[in-house]
Design a protein around this motif. Structure first.
Motif, short mmCIF file in Angstrom:
data_model
loop_
_atom_site.label_atom_id
_atom_site.label_comp_id
_atom_site.label_asym_id
_atom_site.label_seq_id
_atom_site.Cartn_x
_atom_site.Cartn_y
_atom_site.Cartn_z
N LYS A 24 0.87 -1.08 0.01
CA LYS A 24 -0.10 -0.01 -0.13
C LYS A 24 0.87 1.31 0.00
O LYS A 24 2.02 1.54 0.72
N MET A 25 0.52 2.31 -0.76
CA MET A 25 1.27 3.56 -0.80
C MET A 25 0.84 4.46 0.41
O MET A 25 -0.34 4.94 0.15
N MET A 26 1.49 4.62 1.20
CA MET A 26 0.91 5.45 2.30
C MET A 26 1.09 6.81 2.11
O MET A 26 2.24 7.40 1.47
N PRO A 27 0.42 7.77 2.42
CA PRO A 27 0.58 9.42 2.43
C PRO A 27 1.84 9.63 3.34
O PRO A 27 2.18 9.05 4.22
N LYS A 28 2.40 10.90 2.79
CA LYS A 28 3.84 11.25 3.59
C LYS A 28 3.55 11.47 5.11
O LYS A 28 2.51 12.24 5.23
N GLY A 29 4.42 10.90 5.89
CA GLY A 29 4.16 11.46 7.40
C GLY A 29 5.60 12.02 7.74
O GLY A 29 6.56 11.88 7.10
N THR A 30 5.61 12.20 9.06
CA THR A 30 7.16 12.48 9.65
C THR A 30 7.99 11.22 9.63
O THR A 30 7.50 10.26 10.04
N GLU A 31 9.01 11.24 9.01
CA GLU A 31 9.91 10.20 8.72
C GLU A 31 10.39 9.84 10.05
O GLU A 31 11.38 10.55 10.36
N LEU A 32 10.36 8.63 10.59
CA LEU A 32 11.16 8.20 11.90
C LEU A 32 11.81 6.90 11.77
O LEU A 32 11.53 6.12 10.69
N ILE A 33 12.38 6.58 12.93
CA ILE A 33 13.16 5.16 12.87
C ILE A 33 12.61 4.37 14.13
O ILE A 33 13.02 5.42 15.14
N ILE A 34 12.32 3.28 14.26
CA ILE A 34 12.44 2.49 15.51
C ILE A 34 13.16 1.38 15.08
O ILE A 34 12.83 0.60 14.21
N GLY A 35 14.01 0.90 16.05
CA GLY A 35 15.00 -0.17 15.61
C GLY A 35 15.50 -0.97 17.02
O GLY A 35 14.96 -0.47 18.22
N MET A 36 15.87 -1.99 16.55
CA MET A 36 16.47 -2.76 17.96
C MET A 36 17.66 -3.46 17.42
O MET A 36 17.88 -4.10 16.32
N THR A 37 18.84 -3.50 18.16
CA THR A 37 19.86 -4.24 18.25
C THR A 37 20.23 -4.91 19.48
O THR A 37 19.91 -4.51 20.49
N GLN A 38 20.83 -6.24 19.40
CA GLN A 38 21.17 -7.02 20.69
C GLN A 38 22.38 -6.63 21.19
O GLN A 38 23.50 -6.53 20.58
N ASP A 39 22.31 -6.32 22.50
CA ASP A 39 23.72 -6.18 23.24
C ASP A 39 24.01 -7.44 23.99
O ASP A 39 23.14 -8.11 24.48
N VAL A 40 25.57 -7.83 23.85
CA VAL A 40 25.79 -8.78 24.42
C VAL A 40 25.60 -9.03 25.89
O VAL A 40 25.16 -10.12 26.43
#
Lengths: 713, 713
Positions: free
Chosen positions: A594-610
């Protein structure tokens, strides 16, 4: 400053690491008659410190040392000992430990070096030593450590040349040399300790164990640590979290410059530097992080001697303008606030001080001020409800009566014992008698104002920590479809893939209630047209292949597709393009999104720490995410809605989200919800190694995950 | 540490501020017999310091003070005096100054308070005092100051209770109390000074005058300042620039927290905080800025006693691992580098040290190291061409022979006198004898490693400063059309406007060779169509009205206009929209601008600083400029191509400009050229109060100014 030594603690009730400090019987294995030997120093320290229990020197070649009967083996004592301090050569330690076990010893301190720190052979030896201790149910401090002390019990099971003054600071150090240096330094600087622990190689007991013990210790008011790493992340977090709600835990963590072992194939991984996980872990568990050795001890002394301020408003009383300005600068730089006095306070100051005095903050009592002006100014400013702490600056001037002024400061502080007071005596010998008087009354003294302000800042951070909820966790999600996620991850694993297809990742997200732009995988032009129709036009189409990183570059993306016919054509075009550029790429089909309307571009992410497990990131997204580095982090394990909200506010993106330049504010709740759902997902499925949602589009009502990448381990 | 006092300086040859320190005759006006009086203290100080010239006490009520003939007026002496120190009540100072002038005095030190610092009346008095000094050609230090000293002459024309040890640090302070505090502190800390100057109200002579004098003073090796402001920006810049090429100038500037008086209607103005101009001025003039009082003096001592390192590579020698790690962390955090030793060095270390030692940096000589190991390690690491400076860490351990180790450190340093050495003695009394030995040999000693590293960092910054070209200026632009710019600015002024129209601003920019998107002002639909045709389609059209800030919001902008017909329609539409939303706005017409291809969005701007003149900004542009704050600043007056290039590299935008994620690099030269042209323009026309070019589009070949705002004062 030094508290009187109190009666020895009750012994029998303590268990675990705490029991190290209060044995009734202690064997010194490797005790020696020869000065210079470590076994001589330990025995001497045990005797000299005033230890009230029974001491058994053990040495196969001696029958008596220092007037005490010497046993040839711990087994010869005939009864179990509470503590065995081992100072025999490394290769003999395993045998000695076994004898201790057979003899029923409870706790072992192994000071001997030559273990893990020397390489592979030592590592094997250390594992063997630990195994023996486990087998006999003995706890182990060390090996390769200086030992440990408690000034109140008292006990000195170490080879340190210095036994510190009794005090209320527990000091736990991963570096033995640092510990010895600090004990030496403490004598000249009149700093006392309750417990001192040299952790050594942390083969069994570690910093978390002794933080927990110090939290329980009634003689300890402040817990101080120097560490280079943490033995077990989860244990540390729990101990630090619980301890820091009872007393301040201040940690100097070094080794931050060493490159982290973190894999960084994701944006989030690349953004999280090697020190980030520690920084986050400390903050989330309420630990105050010191940035230098001086700050570590300045904070320790401040917490040990002064009450924690209720807030961040600092009153400054000075007899000179320049130092007052310097203090004001640093208070602002430390994100503290200058107290604003009530009209009553200003009036009282105006009435009692000469007309040229400054009666607002900083209060300038002028260069010719005697004790009476300091007394008036400090009494008034401390009494003001707008003051949480006070900093007094004293410059040497001809008429200052140094000792009287000092007594005035001490008196004022006594009248307001709930508000901390700090003094900077800006000078040398002229002011020394005053500094001594003030310090003797428990008020921290500095030469310059800046370190006093750093100490206040640390105390204010701690006060804030104490006001936070005990622990947040991401909500359990009864609506989450765990079985579906497990199935998808299993299928990916079975195919021998590490990266999920976009459509798979989207289904995983949706199973946890994470709003995502709908995606379907199409295997043929016809299917593409059909799926596009189901999703609703317009759509975007992308080649589905984990092997293709930059899909646009190979003509693998077509946007703005508005009809079934266009979808069919797009499918064929994408296939053609990819075949031309990357004929050997494995293609799983084409994803229709689906082509979404433009919104404020954010990132949510995850990385594993040892050490600390999944770290969640939030920030400005889009292609410049690594350039702008506008990201905040939290450990997933303690990331509830409140922490998620705090994450948002820490970023510059938040300015956009609140509605920048007249735009509508974004749906903050939808974002915090997405963050905590991601946290819950990665906690439930530890096999998820990395996750990037970039971009997330934030809208005035809702948010949508557009591009989701999930990697499994 | 303290240098032996050298012979008194030659007196007659000095002029200007330097002549204050070397008078042959000095009158103390207001000299008193009564201890506790300032006039008593000054006279006593002049006599006690060993001043070799003639001293004349002046007091209308005395005939003799302290065994010296006392005159009733300076005019009674009968010959001109070089220096008059005035300590009479404020209201008498003007009359006394006039007498000094008539009597032919050269220099005046007025310690009396009660001038500008007390308010309006005092301000009037101060002006009068200054006027008298000017009239008689006398230079004035003060009023409201402690006085001044030179330990080598010697002279002590102050009421300070302390005369410091002779040394090579000149200390210039705007705060008298700070100065007295530091002198008191210096005795206990064995720090010596060459000159000490209390600036007071800076009615005539200021920090720049005494920086220049200290730069000339052969006894001064380091110039230290505490200031709250700068009297005259241009004079300060020149004095600091010239002085810092000869010796380090270290400044603690307070008052940074006070809100600046800068107008901030532009992006650039809003980005430049109140402290920014000082920060930039210090950097561009080679001043090392200290962040705290402790750092100020740590730097002073380091520069006074050690050579400036040739580079940023630090070797660390330690007898314990933990402190070595802490040092490594801080070296990296201070943007210094750990030395990498040659194979020869590592081999020599391996051969001479026990096998468990660490022979790479940090070199760990182990806890049982004696003097010989420290000697070997320090000798080898200092000899290595990869080492620019060395930090030695000493922890107390049982076997350390403290004094021998200290001698080994001193010897090694003597063998490599060109490389600075610093020592952290991490302990208390145990190590004190070593610390004293090392300090006596001129090696700075600290308790913890961090401040030593801060000192090295300051020295490295200074070394870099010395390698930079003396001064850059924006090129004169013979091709610039100054007359055209003058005409446009004059016309705007005549119309009573403060803001230039976009078309005017574009013509100003073009007159200085700043590449801008072509713009024309159209007064009618027809003219719009015609101008658009001349410029070339596509074009953008915007309402021309300085009153409308957000043109898009009122429908005042139309983009993508591709034909004369569209241009006519756009003109009418814009008029209609604006009339509807803002019927009372004055509209100058509609601007027709070439629609430029998208480039990397940057900002180049200028804001005026009250002290230092135009400040130029460069950074990421677009609508998020204030959000991202990715901007670097320079003073226009010393902004050549090299500095412009440095500005670019300081921003994150530079990562984009070098070609981010496979994009073509931008035309850096076009950007630095645009920056220096903007600098030249605003220097040539100081009536330009603010300027924003936002965005500038950077392309692989060239750059274009798209939206130019110019405000005049």
């Amino acid at each position: 400053m030094l508290k009187p030594t109190t009666a020895a603690k009750k012994v029998s009730s303590l268990t675990g690491p705490a029991s190290f400090f209060s044995p009734q019987t202690a064997a010194i294995i490797g005790a020696s008659k020869k000065p210079g030997k470590i076994g001589y120093a330990i025995l001497k320290n045990m005797i000299d410190c005033g230890f009230k229990g029974k001491i058994y020197p053990i040495n196969p070649k001696e029958d008596e040392i220092a007037g005490l009967q010497c046993y040839h083996s711990i087994r010869d004592i005939g009864s179990a000992v509470d503590l065995a301090v081992v100072a025999v050569p490394a290769k003999l330690t395993v045998g000695v430990a076994e004898e201790c076990g057979i003899a029923g010893a409870k706790n072992l301190v192994v000071v001997t070096a030559g273990f893990k720190e020397t390489g592979k052979e030592g590592m094997v030896l250390e594992r063997e030593l630990t195994r023996i201790c486990r087998r006999y149910g003995m706890r182990l401090l060390g090996p390769n450590c200086v030992g440990m002390m408690d000034t109140h019990v008292p006990i000195n099971a170490s080879f340190s040349a210095v036994f510190p003054a009794a005090g209320d600071i527990a000091f736990i150090s991963q570096s033995g040399a640092m510990l010895l240096a600090i004990l030496d330094w403490s004598l000249a600087n009149r700093v006392g300790f309750s417990q001192v622990i040299s952790l050594g190689n942390k083969a069994d007991l570690n910093e978390a164990d002794f933080i927990a013990a110090a939290a329980e210790d009634p003689q300890t008011r402040v817990i101080l640590c120097y560490i280079e790493d943490v033995a077990r992340g989860e244990q540390f977090l729990q101990a630090a979290r619980e301890a820091s709600r009872r007393k301040p835990v201040i940690i100097l963590k070094s080794g931050t410059s060493q490159a982290g072992a973190r894999a960084a194939s994701s944006h989030t991984g690349a953004l999280a530097g090697s020190d980030l996980a520690y920084e986050t872990a400390f903050r989330q568990s309420g630990v105050i992080r010191a940035r230098s050795m001086a700050e570590l001890f300045d904070l320790a002394v401040a917490f040990s001697r002064q009450p924690v301020p209720a807030g961040d408003r600092v009153a400054v009383v000075t007899n000179a303008g320049g130092p007052g300005i310097i203090a004001t600068d640093h208070i602002e730089r430390a994100h503290l606030n200058m107290s604003r006095f009530s009209k009553e306070t200003s009036d009282a100051l105006r009435a009692g001080l000469p007309p040229e005095s400054a009666v607002y903050n900083p209060v300038d009592v002028l260069g010719d001020a005697g004790a009476d002006r300091y007394r008036l100014a400090l009494d008034q400013t401390l009494a003001d409800p707008g003051t949480d702490s006070a900093l007094v600056l004293v410059c040497p001037t001809a008429v200052t009566n140094v000792e009287e002024t000092a007594r005035a400061i001490v008196d004022s502080h006594r009248n307001h014992p709930d508000k901390p007071v700090f003094v900077a005596y800006m000078g040398g010998e002229t002011l020394a008698p005053g500094a001594r008087l003030v310090a003797a009354a428990g008020i921290p003294v500095y030469t310059f104002p800046e370190p006093a302000i750093a100490a206040i800042s640390g105390m204010v951070r701690y006060a804030r920590t104490c006001r936070r909820p005990a622990r947040e966790e991401p909500d359990a999600l009864p609506d989450a479809n765990r079985a579906l996620v497990a199935d998808i991850l299993k299928a990916v694993k079975n195919e021998g893939r590490l990266v999920l297809l976009g459509s798979e990742a989207t289904r995983v997200a949706e199973a946890y209630g994470i709003a995502a732009a709908p995606v379907a995988l199409a295997g043929s032009p016809r299917e593409a047209a059909q799926k596009a129709g189901e999703i609703g036009f317009p759509v975007v189409m992308k080649v589905a292949s984990p092997q293709i990183m930059h899909k646009t570059d190979v003509g693998g993306v077509q946007v703005g597709i508005n009809s079934p016919q266009e979808a069919e054509r797009a499918f064929m075009q994408i296939h053609e393009n990819v075949q031309r550029y990357l004929p050997r790429a494995v293609i799983h089909g084409v994803e229709v999104q689906k082509m979404m309307p433009k919104g404020t571009e954010l990132i949510i992410g995850m990385t594993q720490d040892v050490q600390f497990g999944p770290l969640i990131a939030f920030g400005l997204g889009g292609i410049y995410v690594n350039l702008l580095k506008d990201v905040s982090f939290r450990l997933a394990g303690s990331l509830g809605a409140g922490e998620a909200q705090a994450m948002l506010t820490e970023t510059r993106a938040y300015t956009l989200l609140r509605g920048y330049r007249g735009e509508k504010p974004a749906d903050i709740k939808a974002l915090t919800n997405m963050i905590t759902r991601v946290a819950r997902l990665v906690l439930d499925f530890p096999q998820i190694a990395e996750m990037d949602i970039n971009p997330v589009f934030a809208y005035p009502d809702g948010a949508a995950a557009l591009d989701i990448k999930i990697t499994v381990s």
